[in-house]
Scaffold this active site. Sequence first.
Site, PDB file in Angstrom:
ATOM      1  N   SER A 139      11.615  10.890   6.770  1.00  0.00           N
ATOM      2  CA  SER A 139      10.484  11.820   6.850  1.00  0.00           C
ATOM      3  C   SER A 139      11.031  13.194   7.170  1.00  0.00           C
ATOM      4  CB  SER A 139       9.521  11.385   7.966  1.00  0.00           C
ATOM      5  OG  SER A 139       8.594  12.410   8.280  1.00  0.00           O
ATOM      6  N   CYS A 164      10.026   0.955   2.485  1.00  0.00           N
ATOM      7  CA  CYS A 164       8.873   1.826   2.731  1.00  0.00           C
ATOM      8  C   CYS A 164       8.077   1.423   3.971  1.00  0.00           C
ATOM      9  CB  CYS A 164       7.928   1.815   1.529  1.00  0.00           C
ATOM     10  SG  CYS A 164       8.581   2.625   0.057  1.00  0.00           S
ATOM     11  N   SER A 214       0.840  -1.202   0.000  1.00  0.00           N
ATOM     12  CA  SER A 214       0.000   0.000   0.000  1.00  0.00           C
ATOM     13  C   SER A 214       0.874   1.249   0.000  1.00  0.00           C
ATOM     14  CB  SER A 214      -0.920   0.027   1.241  1.00  0.00           C
ATOM     15  OG  SER A 214      -0.145   0.075   2.426  1.00  0.00           O
ATOM     16  N   TYR A 234       8.693   8.943  16.610  1.00  0.00           N
ATOM     17  CA  TYR A 234       8.724   8.926  15.147  1.00  0.00           C
ATOM     18  C   TYR A 234       9.933   9.692  14.608  1.00  0.00           C
ATOM     19  CZ  TYR A 234       6.933   9.203  10.355  1.00  0.00           C
ATOM     20  OH  TYR A 234       6.774   9.098   8.990  1.00  0.00           O
ATOM     21  N   THR A 261      -1.153   8.930   1.987  1.00  0.00           N
ATOM     22  CA  THR A 261      -0.831   7.544   2.315  1.00  0.00           C
ATOM     23  C   THR A 261      -1.860   7.007   3.302  1.00  0.00           C
ATOM     24  OG1 THR A 261       0.534   8.120   4.230  1.00  0.00           O
ATOM     25  CG2 THR A 261       1.628   8.080   2.073  1.00  0.00           C
ATOM     26  N   ASP A 278       5.639  -7.534   2.977  1.00  0.00           N
ATOM     27  CA  ASP A 278       4.681  -6.831   3.827  1.00  0.00           C
ATOM     28  C   ASP A 278       4.093  -7.811   4.824  1.00  0.00           C
ATOM     29  OD1 ASP A 278       3.044  -4.732   4.786  1.00  0.00           O
ATOM     30  OD2 ASP A 278       2.741  -3.948   2.768  1.00  0.00           O
TER      31      ASP A 278
END
Length: 255
Positions: free
Chosen positions: A148, A86, A15, A161, A196, A36
Amino acid sequence: MNLKNAIALVTGGGSGLGEATVREFSAVGAKTVILDLPASPGAKVAESLGANALFVEADVASGDQVTEAVAKAVAKFGTINVVVNCAGIGRAMRTVTKEGPHTLDLFSKVIAVNLIGTFNVIRVAAAQMAKNQPGPDGERGVIVNTASVAAFDGQIGQAAYSASKGGVVAMTLPIARDLASLGIRVCTIAPGTFETPMLAGLSEPSRKALAAQIPFPQRLGRPSEYAALARHIVENEMLNGETIRLDGALRMAPR
């Protein structure tokens, strides 16, 4: 590296950014391995792409599962030339709340998936890439990681994060240097706010508010734009050891 007939393993490929990358690479002739979780849509994505795609189940934070997944990819396609990391999770919590301190389990989980998971896949896949016959310039493989903008502009509640993504940025250059003698390049993409699954649950006003923070273009990023950059990194041999922000000039405010 020419992606035509290359073997590309994409974590989180079921995804979001990962799926877009799988489809971008497949469109130019790459064979793709979608790594995944079992509950992900990865199997359906692989099925939609036909015989040149394979779905392998694995938790990126598990050494045994990733080793087994890479072995399955090699058994199916012979080797691995490209990896795009990812897979990741996003969790938010202030360092101290009314209920008490940030839970250590939550912090550890985010680090385990986003940082340790990325390194886990790199180390196993790079060991396989090292066995490849070198190309004309000695290239054996390419690794693209996902960080990020939170690595640089972490907001309130993003300690875990930001730490995880900051770690991905920090290890990009040393790993590129580690693997240079093997002919393996390593780069990282640091996306801003993208369309996303992490943002899918937000209301439309919230999505518009996020888009309004981006100088230009004033919209959320598209997964296809991430995939296009990942493809360019693979195809441009001079890109190595670098983290590239993909954010429309966004600099995140504290909240």
